[in-house]
Design a protein around this motif. Structure first.
Motif, mmCIF file in Angstrom:
data_model
loop_
_atom_site.group_PDB
_atom_site.id
_atom_site.type_symbol
_atom_site.label_atom_id
_atom_site.label_comp_id
_atom_site.label_asym_id
_atom_site.label_seq_id
_atom_site.Cartn_x
_atom_site.Cartn_y
_atom_site.Cartn_z
ATOM 1 N N ILE A 59 5.504 -12.988 -11.466
ATOM 2 C CA ILE A 59 5.885 -11.911 -12.777
ATOM 3 C C ILE A 59 7.333 -11.364 -11.905
ATOM 4 N N PRO A 60 8.479 -11.225 -12.478
ATOM 5 C CA PRO A 60 9.542 -10.541 -11.859
ATOM 6 C C PRO A 60 9.190 -9.089 -11.959
ATOM 7 N N ALA A 61 9.702 -8.354 -11.122
ATOM 8 C CA ALA A 61 9.446 -6.950 -10.880
ATOM 9 C C ALA A 61 10.729 -6.165 -9.982
ATOM 10 N N GLU A 62 10.811 -4.983 -10.071
ATOM 11 C CA GLU A 62 11.685 -4.116 -9.325
ATOM 12 C C GLU A 62 11.065 -3.066 -8.501
ATOM 13 N N VAL A 63 11.212 -2.815 -7.227
ATOM 14 C CA VAL A 63 10.467 -1.817 -6.503
ATOM 15 C C VAL A 63 10.799 -0.588 -6.815
ATOM 16 N N ILE A 64 9.949 0.491 -7.237
ATOM 17 C CA ILE A 64 10.234 1.768 -7.527
ATOM 18 C C ILE A 64 9.895 2.715 -6.258
ATOM 19 N N LYS A 65 8.773 2.612 -5.745
ATOM 20 C CA LYS A 65 8.460 3.412 -4.679
ATOM 21 C C LYS A 65 7.483 2.692 -3.458
ATOM 22 N N LEU A 66 7.974 3.131 -2.246
ATOM 23 C CA LEU A 66 7.286 2.668 -1.083
ATOM 24 C C LEU A 66 5.876 3.391 -0.583
ATOM 25 N N GLY A 67 4.893 2.902 -0.490
ATOM 26 C CA GLY A 67 3.472 3.798 -0.164
ATOM 27 C C GLY A 67 3.253 3.168 1.227
ATOM 28 N N LYS A 69 0.467 1.695 2.046
ATOM 29 C CA LYS A 69 -0.137 0.454 1.815
ATOM 30 C C LYS A 69 0.273 -0.276 0.699
ATOM 31 N N GLN A 70 0.715 0.237 -0.099
ATOM 32 C CA GLN A 70 0.961 -0.625 -1.398
ATOM 33 C C GLN A 70 2.359 -0.125 -1.776
ATOM 34 N N VAL A 71 3.100 -0.846 -2.700
ATOM 35 C CA VAL A 71 4.516 -0.880 -3.303
ATOM 36 C C VAL A 71 4.341 -0.634 -4.681
ATOM 37 N N GLN A 72 5.265 0.317 -5.267
ATOM 38 C CA GLN A 72 5.045 0.384 -6.661
ATOM 39 C C GLN A 72 6.232 -0.272 -7.118
ATOM 40 N N VAL A 73 5.668 -1.064 -8.169
ATOM 41 C CA VAL A 73 6.897 -2.132 -9.049
ATOM 42 C C VAL A 73 6.912 -1.750 -10.526
ATOM 43 N N ARG A 74 8.118 -2.009 -10.960
ATOM 44 C CA ARG A 74 8.375 -1.714 -12.317
ATOM 45 C C ARG A 74 8.373 -3.160 -13.005
ATOM 46 N N VAL A 75 7.541 -3.541 -13.954
ATOM 47 C CA VAL A 75 7.494 -4.792 -14.735
ATOM 48 C C VAL A 75 7.809 -4.547 -16.180
#
Length: 98
Positions: A59-67, A69-75
């Protein structure tokens, strides 16, 4: 004497405000732990519907925030809207097409 005590208390209070960093600011550690991604980068999310599934969706996505342990992506969804999801950084790969 009373003015000296008040001035000393105000000085100590201001010194504490300047010298400490708030606990909710976690920007430095986020950048060091997820250093291979940056905000705004286009990535591919390797999504599995179930843990025991062999089928992996790309799934193509865009990085929104860096945590930490995790990364928030916009799908992008099918109805021309966007959904934000927190994803493990190990389930992302760099998008070669961007």
């Amino acid at each position: 004497m009373k003015i000296f005590q008040i001035a000393l208390i105000i000085f100590m209070f201001l010194l504490n405000l300047v010298s400490i960093s708030p606990a909710w600011v976690d920007e430095g550690s986020q950048l060091s732990k997820n250093h291979k991604y940056f905000v705004g980068e286009r990535v591919v999310w390797l999504y599995k519907a179930r843990a025991d599934s062999d089928h992996i969706q790309r799934i193509p996505a865009e990085v929104i925030k860096l945590g930490s342990k995790q990364v928030q992506v916009r799908v992008h969804t099918q109805d021309n809207k966007f959904v934000n999801r927190w994803v493990d950084a190990n389930k992302l790969e760099n998008n070669k097409n961007s």
